[in-house]
Design a protein around this motif. Sequence first.
Motif, PDB file in Angstrom:
ATOM      1  N   MET A   1       0.667  -1.297   0.186  1.00 30.39           N
ATOM      2  CA  MET A   1       0.144   0.156  -0.051  1.00 30.39           C
ATOM      3  C   MET A   1       0.899   0.982   0.186  1.00 30.39           C
ATOM      4  N   ASP A   2       0.293   2.379  -0.437  1.00 28.57           N
ATOM      5  CA  ASP A   2       0.805   3.653  -0.708  1.00 28.57           C
ATOM      6  C   ASP A   2       0.901   4.009   1.218  1.00 28.57           C
ATOM      7  N   SER A   3       1.891   4.754   0.351  1.00 30.17           N
ATOM      8  CA  SER A   3       2.343   5.598   1.947  1.00 30.17           C
ATOM      9  C   SER A   3       1.638   7.189   2.011  1.00 30.17           C
ATOM     10  N   VAL A   4       1.327   7.639   2.553  1.00 34.59           N
ATOM     11  CA  VAL A   4       0.997   9.207   2.514  1.00 34.59           C
ATOM     12  C   VAL A   4       1.665   9.897   2.126  1.00 34.59           C
ATOM     13  N   GLU A   5       1.268  11.271   1.249  1.00 38.73           N
ATOM     14  CA  GLU A   5       2.635  12.196   0.568  1.00 38.73           C
ATOM     15  C   GLU A   5       2.147  13.054   2.198  1.00 38.73           C
ATOM     16  N   ALA A  77      28.761  10.636   7.230  1.00 35.74           N
ATOM     17  CA  ALA A  77      27.214   9.711   6.485  1.00 35.74           C
ATOM     18  C   ALA A  77      27.033   9.382   8.147  1.00 35.74           C
ATOM     19  N   ARG A  78      26.105   9.796   8.467  1.00 26.84           N
ATOM     20  CA  ARG A  78      26.012   9.287   9.722  1.00 26.84           C
ATOM     21  C   ARG A  78      24.670   7.833   9.970  1.00 26.84           C
ATOM     22  N   SER A  79      24.232   8.025   8.447  1.00 30.00           N
ATOM     23  CA  SER A  79      22.795   7.267   8.292  1.00 30.00           C
ATOM     24  C   SER A  79      22.588   6.632   6.233  1.00 30.00           C
ATOM     25  N   VAL A  80      22.523   6.132   6.076  1.00 33.55           N
ATOM     26  CA  VAL A  80      21.854   5.714   4.886  1.00 33.55           C
ATOM     27  C   VAL A  80      21.042   5.003   4.029  1.00 33.55           C
ATOM     28  N   ALA A  81      20.606   5.542   2.644  1.00 35.96           N
ATOM     29  CA  ALA A  81      19.770   4.862   2.895  1.00 35.96           C
ATOM     30  C   ALA A  81      19.136   4.299   1.467  1.00 35.96           C
ATOM     31  N   PHE A  82      18.741   3.148   0.625  1.00 33.48           N
ATOM     32  CA  PHE A  82      18.778   3.931  -0.694  1.00 33.48           C
ATOM     33  C   PHE A  82      17.260   3.330  -1.448  1.00 33.48           C
ATOM     34  N   SER A  83      16.943   4.179  -1.936  1.00 31.87           N
ATOM     35  CA  SER A  83      15.349   4.192  -2.599  1.00 31.87           C
ATOM     36  C   SER A  83      14.885   3.056  -3.244  1.00 31.87           C
ATOM     37  N   PRO A  84      13.586   2.324  -3.389  1.00 29.37           N
ATOM     38  CA  PRO A  84      12.833   1.477  -3.530  1.00 29.37           C
ATOM     39  C   PRO A  84      13.341   1.171  -4.198  1.00 29.37           C
ATOM     40  N   ASP A  85      13.183   1.844  -5.676  1.00 34.37           N
ATOM     41  CA  ASP A  85      13.303   1.015  -6.883  1.00 34.37           C
ATOM     42  C   ASP A  85      15.094   1.134  -7.271  1.00 34.37           C
ATOM     43  N   GLY A  86      16.297   1.447  -6.226  1.00 38.15           N
ATOM     44  CA  GLY A  86      17.912   1.169  -5.843  1.00 38.15           C
ATOM     45  C   GLY A  86      18.637   1.917  -6.788  1.00 38.15           C
ATOM     46  N   VAL A 127      17.400   8.378   7.935  1.00 41.21           N
ATOM     47  CA  VAL A 127      17.093   9.111   6.677  1.00 41.21           C
ATOM     48  C   VAL A 127      16.460   7.227   6.354  1.00 41.21           C
ATOM     49  N   ALA A 128      15.480   7.068   5.672  1.00 42.33           N
ATOM     50  CA  ALA A 128      14.880   6.283   5.112  1.00 42.33           C
ATOM     51  C   ALA A 128      13.364   6.574   3.907  1.00 42.33           C
ATOM     52  N   PHE A 129      13.449   5.792   3.588  1.00 45.94           N
ATOM     53  CA  PHE A 129      11.847   6.162   2.396  1.00 45.94           C
ATOM     54  C   PHE A 129      11.264   5.152   3.021  1.00 45.94           C
ATOM     55  N   SER A 130       9.905   5.871   2.296  1.00 42.44           N
ATOM     56  CA  SER A 130       8.850   5.387   2.643  1.00 42.44           C
ATOM     57  C   SER A 130       8.197   4.124   1.447  1.00 42.44           C
ATOM     58  N   ASP A 132       6.557   2.807  -0.550  1.00 35.47           N
ATOM     59  CA  ASP A 132       6.407   3.567  -2.360  1.00 35.47           C
ATOM     60  C   ASP A 132       7.190   4.519  -2.064  1.00 35.47           C
ATOM     61  N   GLY A 133       7.980   5.024  -2.135  1.00 35.49           N
ATOM     62  CA  GLY A 133       8.980   5.790  -2.276  1.00 35.49           C
ATOM     63  C   GLY A 133       8.828   7.199  -2.024  1.00 35.49           C
ATOM     64  N   ARG A 134       7.637   7.351  -2.097  1.00 36.72           N
ATOM     65  CA  ARG A 134       7.225   8.833  -2.570  1.00 36.72           C
ATOM     66  C   ARG A 134       8.098   9.695  -1.720  1.00 36.72           C
ATOM     67  N   THR A 135       8.043   8.879   0.050  1.00 40.14           N
ATOM     68  CA  THR A 135       8.069  10.511   0.580  1.00 40.14           C
ATOM     69  C   THR A 135      10.025   9.788   1.536  1.00 40.14           C
ATOM     70  N   LEU A 136      10.359  10.463   1.852  1.00 37.00           N
ATOM     71  CA  LEU A 136      11.893  10.362   2.738  1.00 37.00           C
ATOM     72  C   LEU A 136      12.158  11.879   4.087  1.00 37.00           C
ATOM     73  N   ALA A 137      12.098   9.954   4.599  1.00 40.28           N
ATOM     74  CA  ALA A 137      11.369  11.131   6.007  1.00 40.28           C
ATOM     75  C   ALA A 137      13.094  10.836   7.025  1.00 40.28           C
TER      76      ALA A 137
END
Length: 369
Positions: A1-5, A77-86, A127-130, A132-137
Amino acid sequence: MDSVEPAESIAPATAVGEAPAQPAGPQAKQPAKVRRRTLLLGALGLTAVTVTFAELEARARDDDPRTEVLTVPSGHARSVAFSPDGKTLVAGLSGVQGIGSTLRSWNVAKGTSTTPWPDQIMEVTKVAFSPDGRTLAVAGGFQVALWNAAKPVGVGLPHPQLTLDLAYAPDGKTLATGCGDGVARLWDLTTGTVAKALTPQGMTVVDAVAISPDGYTLAAGSADLTDSAVRLWDLASLGVAPTGDVTLEAPGWHGFKPVAFGRVGKLVATGSADNIVRVWDSGTGYLYAALTGHTGPVRTVAFSPDGDTLATGSEDRTVRLWDTSTLDVPPIDTLTGHTDDVTSVAFSPDGKTVASGSVDGTVRLWPNR
């Protein structure tokens, strides 16, 4: 399911005792056998800076030919994250000098670096992607900023003290956060309010939070050394045991800072100041394995998407990879090249690459073989 925008769907509602979301602003049984088996951020409406690594960042080969080295211009670099599509790798930075963004992003395939966000949060902790990749927290300061990846807008989830960690639920509708006030919060992202505030027994600070892949279990850990336990909650029955349903506890007062769930079964991994990586059954608290080899405190742990590999990073400046089908010691690979503490590790969505962030000011990309 998609995350909210976040810019459009988080309403100004208020939970009991919590403020509503605000605009983001500056600031030896045998081990269990486990079967083997970017989002592009330039479209934010800002003028993104796109350059080759040769022009701005340093892209170099270490003496280990497996390694790609990405150098941040300031801080580490304290935190690293890939987007869901890589396609994109994002690093949250701490220790940045002067004025500049505390977020860096790279297009992994093209070898370019972009800085699409203005400077909003100093001293990023996670840092973390939702999903669905629509949001970066982005955690840091006294808030978590939720950036809409399609627009230069976002909202902030305010915290009474420093935010130290965050984790999305698989459906993207809930965000768990760890805070310096010793509270783990579950945010309802459809309203922007706290659905549940949990106070893990014995913790003065919640340094780490994680949600299991099935969305049913929340873990909270701390490096405050006042209590060595990790607390686990069954999210379907919250309120029955507000201090934790299951306790993961090891001898000594070493604290557990990093926590990560595996993709297979009920494995959960923890790292601690005694240099040991422990792998547990999250349902019972049974300790499957205590993995030794690191010679410094373990700062970060992450499972590969298929669950086959566990990556760990340490103040001994190494990244180690462990086979989760056997949980054997020694590790199947030890990655060397960082010249300071390793603070974050992350797998690409296809599991073929491991990214590691370090206090040495670099992000390294390693093949997961």
